[in-house]
Design an enzyme around this catalytic site. Structure first.
Site, PDB file in Angstrom:
ATOM      1  N   LYS A 130       1.221  -0.943   0.130  1.00  0.00           N
ATOM      2  CA  LYS A 130      -0.012   0.036  -0.457  1.00  0.00           C
ATOM      3  C   LYS A 130       0.502   1.021  -0.186  1.00  0.00           C
ATOM      4  O   LYS A 130       0.922   1.756  -1.020  1.00  0.00           O
ATOM      5  CB  LYS A 130      -0.992   0.046   1.108  1.00  0.00           C
ATOM      6  CG  LYS A 130      -2.408  -1.004   1.526  1.00  0.00           C
ATOM      7  CD  LYS A 130      -2.836  -0.768   2.609  1.00  0.00           C
ATOM      8  CE  LYS A 130      -3.587  -2.883   2.078  1.00  0.00           C
ATOM      9  NZ  LYS A 130      -4.795  -2.697   3.341  1.00  0.00           N
ATOM     10  N   LYS A 214      -2.789  -9.955  -9.886  1.00  0.00           N
ATOM     11  CA  LYS A 214      -3.304 -10.029  -9.622  1.00  0.00           C
ATOM     12  C   LYS A 214      -4.788  -8.811  -9.964  1.00  0.00           C
ATOM     13  O   LYS A 214      -4.637  -7.639  -9.948  1.00  0.00           O
ATOM     14  CB  LYS A 214      -3.376 -10.080  -8.116  1.00  0.00           C
ATOM     15  CG  LYS A 214      -4.275 -10.452  -7.299  1.00  0.00           C
ATOM     16  CD  LYS A 214      -4.052 -10.004  -5.386  1.00  0.00           C
ATOM     17  CE  LYS A 214      -4.770  -8.744  -5.384  1.00  0.00           C
ATOM     18  NZ  LYS A 214      -5.032  -7.928  -4.168  1.00  0.00           N
ATOM     19  N   LYS A 217      -9.239  -3.426  -7.257  1.00  0.00           N
ATOM     20  CA  LYS A 217      -9.583  -1.920  -7.733  1.00  0.00           C
ATOM     21  C   LYS A 217      -8.454  -0.969  -7.907  1.00  0.00           C
ATOM     22  O   LYS A 217      -8.564  -0.828  -8.707  1.00  0.00           O
ATOM     23  CB  LYS A 217     -10.532  -1.603  -6.768  1.00  0.00           C
ATOM     24  CG  LYS A 217     -11.239  -3.341  -5.531  1.00  0.00           C
ATOM     25  CD  LYS A 217     -12.383  -2.408  -4.690  1.00  0.00           C
ATOM     26  CE  LYS A 217     -11.713  -3.546  -3.697  1.00  0.00           C
ATOM     27  NZ  LYS A 217     -13.245  -4.227  -2.772  1.00  0.00           N
TER      28      LYS A 217
HETATM   29  P1  TYM Z   1     -10.909  -7.162   0.125  1.00  0.00           P
HETATM   30  O1  TYM Z   1     -11.774  -6.359   0.574  1.00  0.00           O
HETATM   31  O2  TYM Z   1      -9.534  -6.472  -0.406  1.00  0.00           O
HETATM   32  O3  TYM Z   1     -10.933  -8.579  -0.606  1.00  0.00           O
HETATM   33  C1  TYM Z   1     -12.602  -8.687  -0.378  1.00  0.00           C
HETATM   34  C2  TYM Z   1     -11.852 -11.025  -0.678  1.00  0.00           C
HETATM   35  O4  TYM Z   1     -11.888 -11.069  -1.817  1.00  0.00           O
HETATM   36  C3  TYM Z   1     -10.355 -11.522  -2.253  1.00  0.00           C
HETATM   37  N1  TYM Z   1      -9.490 -11.267  -3.033  1.00  0.00           N
HETATM   38  C4  TYM Z   1      -9.429 -11.849  -4.104  1.00  0.00           C
HETATM   39  N2  TYM Z   1      -9.506 -13.174  -4.767  1.00  0.00           N
HETATM   40  C5  TYM Z   1      -8.514 -13.480  -5.405  1.00  0.00           C
HETATM   41  N3  TYM Z   1      -7.817 -13.418  -6.007  1.00  0.00           N
HETATM   42  C6  TYM Z   1      -8.221 -11.724  -6.893  1.00  0.00           C
HETATM   43  N4  TYM Z   1      -7.774 -11.402  -7.887  1.00  0.00           N
HETATM   44  C7  TYM Z   1      -8.978 -11.014  -5.697  1.00  0.00           C
HETATM   45  N5  TYM Z   1      -9.349 -10.351  -4.686  1.00  0.00           N
HETATM   46  C8  TYM Z   1      -9.630  -9.902  -3.861  1.00  0.00           C
HETATM   47  C9  TYM Z   1      -9.470 -11.787  -0.656  1.00  0.00           C
HETATM   48  O5  TYM Z   1      -8.403 -12.270  -0.667  1.00  0.00           O
HETATM   49  C10 TYM Z   1     -10.552 -11.483   0.341  1.00  0.00           C
HETATM   50  O6  TYM Z   1     -10.926 -12.040   0.989  1.00  0.00           O
HETATM   51  N6  TYM Z   1      -8.154  -7.307   4.579  1.00  0.00           N
HETATM   52  C11 TYM Z   1      -9.935  -7.738   3.896  1.00  0.00           C
HETATM   53  C12 TYM Z   1     -11.212  -7.404   4.284  1.00  0.00           C
HETATM   54  C13 TYM Z   1     -11.446  -8.084   6.247  1.00  0.00           C
HETATM   55  C14 TYM Z   1     -11.568  -9.789   6.429  1.00  0.00           C
HETATM   56  C15 TYM Z   1     -11.322  -9.155   7.736  1.00  0.00           C
HETATM   57  C16 TYM Z   1     -11.162 -10.454   5.461  1.00  0.00           C
HETATM   58  C17 TYM Z   1     -11.242  -6.797   7.318  1.00  0.00           C
HETATM   59  N7  TYM Z   1     -11.279  -8.059   8.221  1.00  0.00           N
HETATM   60  C18 TYM Z   1     -11.441 -10.836   8.622  1.00  0.00           C
HETATM   61  C19 TYM Z   1     -11.098 -11.999   6.788  1.00  0.00           C
HETATM   62  C20 TYM Z   1     -11.040 -11.433   8.002  1.00  0.00           C
HETATM   63  C21 TYM Z   1      -9.475  -6.634   2.104  1.00  0.00           C
HETATM   64  O7  TYM Z   1      -8.965  -5.960   2.608  1.00  0.00           O
HETATM   65  O8  TYM Z   1     -10.357  -8.092   1.659  1.00  0.00           O
END
Ligand code: TYM
Length: 345
Positions: A130, A214, A217
């Site tokens: 980030k 990957k 957004k």
């Molecule tokens: P976030 O919002 O970035 O993404 C949500 C979920 O989507 C998955 N993901 C992907 N999986 C495979 N290929 C991709 N290209 C891809 N892009 C996104 C992410 O791995 C995620 O599972 N930190 C987390 C949110 C969060 C969370 C938590 C998750 C906050 N607290 C507790 C689990 C448990 C996040 O930013 O996800």
């Protein structure tokens, strides 16, 4: 009767030996959801809702580390709820709620941060990524994994369905749980927190975006779950390929088109397209058209459900309110245990 009643929480440490599974995951409302979110987390999470008691939330506290527009944060949060429900989240089986409706999680994050080694957080890949992308180095961004650990531990979660990019966060969560258990766990039980397991699907652990990296957004390489037809077609048609001519055989294994096609087509269709790749005689443009058709068809029932839900604004409010109520019940019980263990009143 909902699963919640069947799994009514017992405020006694014996929950460790109960046979049901707690499933938890979160998603940030920092933009429009894309098919990487869907195949990496939402689809597996929706499949798991039948196997235990599920808690899925919209991580709005986390999104504050990058979103600075309050109207946008509110709108995105609602839209994530709508999209998750349209994709098949069943609110009778899973609690869907906003993270900020359970503010106890920030208290737990503080308690965890009191034992969290700096070095552990300094090794966080996502923090470094980030910063490299230009986000300001705030304390919130640095502490992000601690809040995420609190999210997971406050529901006594067993299983956390996520994409591969979240794996290190779950390892950090386990490290913090062990640290808390060692520091504050007292006999005869000797524990405060369960150690959660990540659940990562090998086939979808990293869904590629249109540039082959990957899908994200923040990289601008996303194909949205509910993008409009013209935009979705345009995104698919701009998937980056090598320059192999129409007649040349092509390698399916390194192809983003083939990888995405495999997520939405049947086994037979995948086998057929693999053969077409290897045989030569079909150009990438044609494969992209086939991919668009499959993708569009795959999400058609969800688009329809989404349209129906849009007509009833109160539906989402009710779902989120019920989800928050259930989440608060569990979080309050766990916080009672934690506060007592660390010496707070
Ligand atoms: P976030 O919002 O970035 O993404 C949500 C979920 O989507 C998955 N993901 C992907 N999986 C495979 N290929 C991709 N290209 C891809 N892009 C996104 C992410 O791995 C995620 O599972 N930190 C987390 C949110 C969060 C969370 C938590 C998750 C906050 N607290 C507790 C689990 C448990 C996040 O930013 O996800």
């Amino acid at each position: 009767m909902t699963n919640w009643c069947m799994f009514a929480f017992t405020p006694n440490v014996d929950i460790l030996h109960m046979s049901y599974m707690r499933i938890l995951s979160g998603i940030q409302p920092s933009g429009v959801l894309h098919i990487g979110n869907y195949f990496g987390m939402m689809r597996p999470a929706i499949a798991l809702q039948a196997e235990g008691e599920a808690f899925y939330f919209i991580a709005d506290y986390h999104a504050l580390t990058s979103v600075r527009d309050p109207t946008m944060l509110r709108e995105n949060s609602r839209r994530v709820a709508l999209d998750f429900l349209a994709c098949g989240l069943d609110p009778e089986r899973a609690a869907l709620f906003q993270q900020s409706d359970v503010p106890q999680v920030t208290e737990l994050a503080w308690i965890l941060s009191a034992v969290a080694p700096m070095g552990l957080l300094e090794r966080s890949h996502s923090y470094k990524d980030k910063l490299a992308r230009g986000l300001a180095a705030t304390v919130g961004l640095f502490n992000y994994p601690v809040l995420m650990a609190a999210d997971i531990l406050i529901y006594d979660s067993d299983v956390v369905p996520v994409g591969k990019d979240q794996k290190q966060h779950i390892e950090i969560t386990r490290d913090l749980a062990v640290k808390m258990n060692e520091t504050f766990g007292s006999e005869p039980d000797g524990w405060i927190f369960k150690l959660p397991e990540p659940r990562i699907q090998a086939a979808t652990e990293v869904v590629p975006g249109i540039d082959g990296q990957k899908m994200s957004k923040s990289y601008g390489n996303n194909i949205d779950i509910f993008g409009d037809e013209k935009e979705t077609r345009k995104r698919v048609m701009s998937i980056v390929t090598d320059s192999a001519p129409v007649e040349a055989p092509k390698d399916p294994s390194g192809s983003t088109i083939f990888q995405l096609y495999s997520l939405v087509a049947s086994k037979d269709e995948v086998a057929e397209v693999r053969e077409q790749f290897q045989k030569g005689g079909t150009g990438y443009g044609e494969f992209k058209k086939q991919l668009f058709e499959k993708l569009w068809e795959h999400f058609a029932p969800m688009r329809k459900r989404r349209e129906e839900m849009l007509a009833d604004r109160s539906y989402i409010d009710n779902v989120l309110a019920r989800g928050a109520e259930r989440a608060n019940e569990v979080a309050d019980q766990v916080m009672k245990r934690v506060r007592s263990a660390v010496g707070l009143r």
